[in-house]
Design a protein around this motif. Structure first.
Motif, mmCIF file in Angstrom:
data_model
loop_
_atom_site.group_PDB
_atom_site.id
_atom_site.type_symbol
_atom_site.label_atom_id
_atom_site.label_comp_id
_atom_site.label_asym_id
_atom_site.label_seq_id
_atom_site.Cartn_x
_atom_site.Cartn_y
_atom_site.Cartn_z
ATOM 1 N N LYS A 4 0.828 -1.196 0.000
ATOM 2 C CA LYS A 4 0.000 0.000 0.000
ATOM 3 C C LYS A 4 0.871 1.258 0.000
ATOM 4 O O LYS A 4 0.631 2.220 -0.713
ATOM 5 N N LYS A 5 1.945 1.262 0.812
ATOM 6 C CA LYS A 5 2.797 2.427 0.913
ATOM 7 C C LYS A 5 3.650 2.629 -0.328
ATOM 8 O O LYS A 5 4.105 3.723 -0.629
ATOM 9 N N SER A 6 3.908 1.546 -1.044
ATOM 10 C CA SER A 6 4.771 1.632 -2.209
ATOM 11 C C SER A 6 4.053 2.178 -3.437
ATOM 12 O O SER A 6 4.678 2.544 -4.417
ATOM 13 N N LYS A 7 2.750 2.223 -3.377
ATOM 14 C CA LYS A 7 1.979 2.723 -4.510
ATOM 15 C C LYS A 7 2.177 4.235 -4.640
ATOM 16 O O LYS A 7 2.250 4.964 -3.656
ATOM 17 N N ALA A 8 2.261 4.701 -5.884
ATOM 18 C CA ALA A 8 2.421 6.124 -6.130
ATOM 19 C C ALA A 8 1.161 6.873 -5.729
ATOM 20 O O ALA A 8 0.045 6.392 -5.928
ATOM 21 N N ILE A 9 1.334 8.043 -5.141
ATOM 22 C CA ILE A 9 0.207 8.888 -4.787
ATOM 23 C C ILE A 9 -0.353 9.520 -6.054
ATOM 24 O O ILE A 9 0.393 10.105 -6.857
ATOM 25 N N ARG A 10 -1.638 9.381 -6.272
ATOM 26 C CA ARG A 10 -2.287 9.988 -7.428
ATOM 27 C C ARG A 10 -3.067 11.220 -6.975
ATOM 28 O O ARG A 10 -3.517 11.289 -5.837
ATOM 29 N N SER A 11 -3.222 12.160 -7.860
ATOM 30 C CA SER A 11 -3.816 13.442 -7.487
ATOM 31 C C SER A 11 -5.108 13.707 -8.261
ATOM 32 O O SER A 11 -5.244 13.320 -9.420
ATOM 33 N N ILE A 12 -6.031 14.380 -7.574
ATOM 34 C CA ILE A 12 -7.341 14.700 -8.153
ATOM 35 C C ILE A 12 -7.582 16.197 -8.048
ATOM 36 O O ILE A 12 -7.366 16.800 -6.985
ATOM 37 N N LEU A 13 -8.047 16.790 -9.120
ATOM 38 C CA LEU A 13 -8.515 18.171 -9.096
ATOM 39 C C LEU A 13 -10.038 18.142 -9.116
ATOM 40 O O LEU A 13 -10.639 17.625 -10.062
ATOM 41 N N PHE A 14 -10.671 18.662 -8.070
ATOM 42 C CA PHE A 14 -12.135 18.726 -8.001
ATOM 43 C C PHE A 14 -12.598 20.098 -8.495
ATOM 44 O O PHE A 14 -12.237 21.136 -7.929
ATOM 45 N N SER A 84 -2.498 24.835 -14.222
ATOM 46 C CA SER A 84 -2.045 23.814 -13.266
ATOM 47 C C SER A 84 -2.678 22.444 -13.508
ATOM 48 O O SER A 84 -2.367 21.484 -12.807
ATOM 49 N N VAL A 85 -3.562 22.345 -14.516
ATOM 50 C CA VAL A 85 -4.262 21.082 -14.781
ATOM 51 C C VAL A 85 -3.290 19.942 -15.080
ATOM 52 O O VAL A 85 -3.543 18.780 -14.715
ATOM 53 N N HIS A 86 -2.172 20.249 -15.708
ATOM 54 C CA HIS A 86 -1.223 19.207 -16.109
ATOM 55 C C HIS A 86 -0.683 18.406 -14.925
ATOM 56 O O HIS A 86 -0.198 17.291 -15.090
ATOM 57 N N TYR A 88 -2.303 17.023 -12.466
ATOM 58 C CA TYR A 88 -3.248 16.086 -11.851
ATOM 59 C C TYR A 88 -3.467 14.840 -12.706
ATOM 60 O O TYR A 88 -3.431 14.893 -13.929
ATOM 61 N N ASP A 89 -3.701 13.735 -12.002
ATOM 62 C CA ASP A 89 -3.991 12.470 -12.685
ATOM 63 C C ASP A 89 -5.452 12.388 -13.103
ATOM 64 O O ASP A 89 -5.783 11.787 -14.130
ATOM 65 N N PHE A 90 -6.338 12.949 -12.283
ATOM 66 C CA PHE A 90 -7.779 12.918 -12.549
ATOM 67 C C PHE A 90 -8.353 14.324 -12.361
ATOM 68 O O PHE A 90 -7.892 15.090 -11.507
ATOM 69 N N VAL A 91 -9.384 14.637 -13.129
ATOM 70 C CA VAL A 91 -10.135 15.875 -12.937
ATOM 71 C C VAL A 91 -11.596 15.493 -12.721
ATOM 72 O O VAL A 91 -12.245 14.952 -13.630
ATOM 73 N N PHE A 92 -12.088 15.734 -11.519
ATOM 74 C CA PHE A 92 -13.467 15.410 -11.138
ATOM 75 C C PHE A 92 -14.298 16.671 -11.334
ATOM 76 O O PHE A 92 -14.077 17.682 -10.660
ATOM 77 N N VAL A 112 -7.003 18.876 -24.986
ATOM 78 C CA VAL A 112 -5.662 19.456 -25.035
ATOM 79 C C VAL A 112 -4.743 18.781 -24.022
ATOM 80 O O VAL A 112 -3.669 18.298 -24.360
ATOM 81 N N PHE A 113 -5.217 18.737 -22.765
ATOM 82 C CA PHE A 113 -4.403 18.109 -21.716
ATOM 83 C C PHE A 113 -4.607 16.603 -21.630
ATOM 84 O O PHE A 113 -3.837 15.910 -20.982
ATOM 85 N N ARG A 114 -5.663 16.107 -22.276
ATOM 86 C CA ARG A 114 -5.968 14.671 -22.320
ATOM 87 C C ARG A 114 -6.008 14.053 -20.915
ATOM 88 O O ARG A 114 -5.445 12.990 -20.651
ATOM 89 N N LYS A 115 -6.693 14.737 -20.035
ATOM 90 C CA LYS A 115 -6.820 14.260 -18.667
ATOM 91 C C LYS A 115 -8.029 13.341 -18.510
ATOM 92 O O LYS A 115 -9.010 13.438 -19.254
ATOM 93 N N ARG A 116 -7.937 12.460 -17.540
ATOM 94 C CA ARG A 116 -9.068 11.574 -17.225
ATOM 95 C C ARG A 116 -10.102 12.374 -16.434
ATOM 96 O O ARG A 116 -9.896 12.705 -15.267
ATOM 97 N N ILE A 117 -11.226 12.644 -17.076
ATOM 98 C CA ILE A 117 -12.310 13.391 -16.441
ATOM 99 C C ILE A 117 -13.315 12.418 -15.839
ATOM 100 O O ILE A 117 -13.773 11.489 -16.501
ATOM 101 N N ILE A 118 -13.642 12.637 -14.562
ATOM 102 C CA ILE A 118 -14.784 11.962 -13.937
ATOM 103 C C ILE A 118 -15.887 13.009 -13.858
ATOM 104 O O ILE A 118 -15.754 14.010 -13.149
ATOM 105 N N PHE A 119 -16.952 12.812 -14.604
ATOM 106 C CA PHE A 119 -18.048 13.774 -14.674
ATOM 107 C C PHE A 119 -19.182 13.303 -13.765
ATOM 108 O O PHE A 119 -19.714 12.204 -13.935
#
Length: 373
Positions: A4-14, A84-86, A88-92, A112-119
């Motif tokens: 669990k600790k070895s997993k990379a931290i992923r970031s979300i922009l809400f 600053s969008v670049h 983040y891993d996810f954009v909610f 443009v940024f090809r981010k994973r959007i959670i709508f």
């Protein structure tokens, strides 16, 4: 080091419309899950469109120029956010990135940024439903953008099946696209907020309703029912809202809604009501009023429209009422039978804990950010 600790931290922009901790839609759709994110390897940043000053006047008559100024500042914040969008891993995105105009922010993030959007959406927001106090923006609201955002999103979090079906119909007709649409119900925090059960009594009877001024019109269909009941019974009709209704009812009692006293005010009710019109907008609703009542052990009486028929099991944890006489008969039954109110309330609370609570739905929410299905 553990796995669990070895997993990379992923970031979300809400990205969401109103200041944090204000609008119910935001509070009960995603804000109450934020504390669970770090323990699942997720960090986040919050980006509301509107500031506190604009939020306080948004639904009040007048203040047109202040509203325009506040919305303009919101657009500037959104443009600045793109730099600053670049990171983040996810954009909610909850409902929309901007309250008016085309979805150019969403398009840039997706294309443009090809981010994973959670709508995420919890109303039939592709339909026009602008408040008369904000009719100035009705023509530029751009409701059709909902379909476009559904097409661009990596995953979609829909508040009920009706909304999920719209999302699926907006996307490509293949199996992989359909699987990316997830029904994520609006939920209740039964540990920290709605964490008590109503103690039913025999010395008074309170029929209650809670909601904003934008939904208070649904109560008009219930006025003849309440007036008929007033002829034979002594009871209180409690309305908890941001605006006092103009109803000619001797049973009416109004309490201004406040976040601090929300649960305590609801607990004044013996039963809660949720009348709706059977139209497309109402079918998109997520039954939030009924969920609030039931979470506190308060039997809910609701129109059998949309998700209400899924939430309430008629005669077991509440009642589904279509015609005025059905409302009258069910309310009379609950007035006379304290034990029935108690039993229904207990069963209702158990359902909320299992299906519609934050803890019960936590894994479903976290799955929105999993990259492997």
């Amino acid at each position: 080091m553990s796995e669990k600790k070895s997993k990379a931290i992923r970031s979300i922009l809400f990205i969401f419309p109103y200041p944090s901790g204000t609008a119910a839609s935001q509070r009960f759709r995603f804000e109450q899950y934020l504390d669970f994110l770090p323990e699942n390897g997720l960090q986040y940043q919050l980006a509301p469109f509107m500031d506190e000053e604009t939020w306080k006047i948004l639904y009040k008559p007048g203040n047109t120029w202040k509203k325009i100024k506040g919305i303009g500042k919101g657009f500037l914040r959104r443009i600045g956010l793109l730099f600053s969008v670049h990171k983040y891993d996810f954009v909610f995105i909850h409902r929309e990135a901007t309250p008016v105009g085309p979805p150019f922010i969403e398009w840039i993030i997706a294309k443009v940024f090809r981010k994973r959007i959670i709508f995420d959406f919890d109303d039939a927001i592709w339909l026009p439903n602008t408040s008369e106090n904000n009719s100035i923006i009705a023509g530029i609201k751009w409701h059709q953008k909902t379909k476009s955002i559904c097409q661009w999103a990596w995953k979609i979090s829909a508040g009920n099946k009706y909304l999920a079906d719209f999302a699926k119909s907006s996307r490509k007709a293949d199996k992989s696209e359909e699987k990316s649409v997830i029904v994520n119900p609006t939920t209740i925090d039964t540990k920290n907020l709605h964490n008590r059960l109503k103690e039913q009594n025999t010395d008074s009877f309170v029929i209650g309703w809670t909601g904003t001024h934008s939904t208070i019109g649904y109560l008009e269909s219930l006025l003849p029912v309440l007036k008929k009941l007033e002829e034979d019974y002594s009871f209180t009709f409690l309305v908890i809202s941001d605006r006092k209704p103009d109803f000619n009812l001797k049973s009416l009692q109004y309490i201004p809604w406040t976040k601090a006293t929300e649960a305590n005010d609801l607990l004044r009710m013996n039963v809660g009501v949720m009348p709706l019109r059977d139209d497309q907008w109402s079918r998109g609703k997520c039954g939030f009023k009924a969920l609030q009542y039931m979470s506190l052990g308060i039997p809910a009486l609701a129109s059998p429209v949309g998700v209400n028929a899924d939430i309430i099991q008629h005669g077991t944890d509440g009642f589904l009422c279509s015609e005025p006489q059905e409302w009258i008969d069910c309310i009379k039954l609950l007035i006379h039978d304290v034990e029935l109110r108690t039993t229904m309330g207990f069963i209702a609370r158990q359902k909320i804990d299992k299906i519609y609570s934050v803890t019960g739905n936590q894994n479903n929410f976290i799955c929105l950010f999993q990259t492997q299905n």
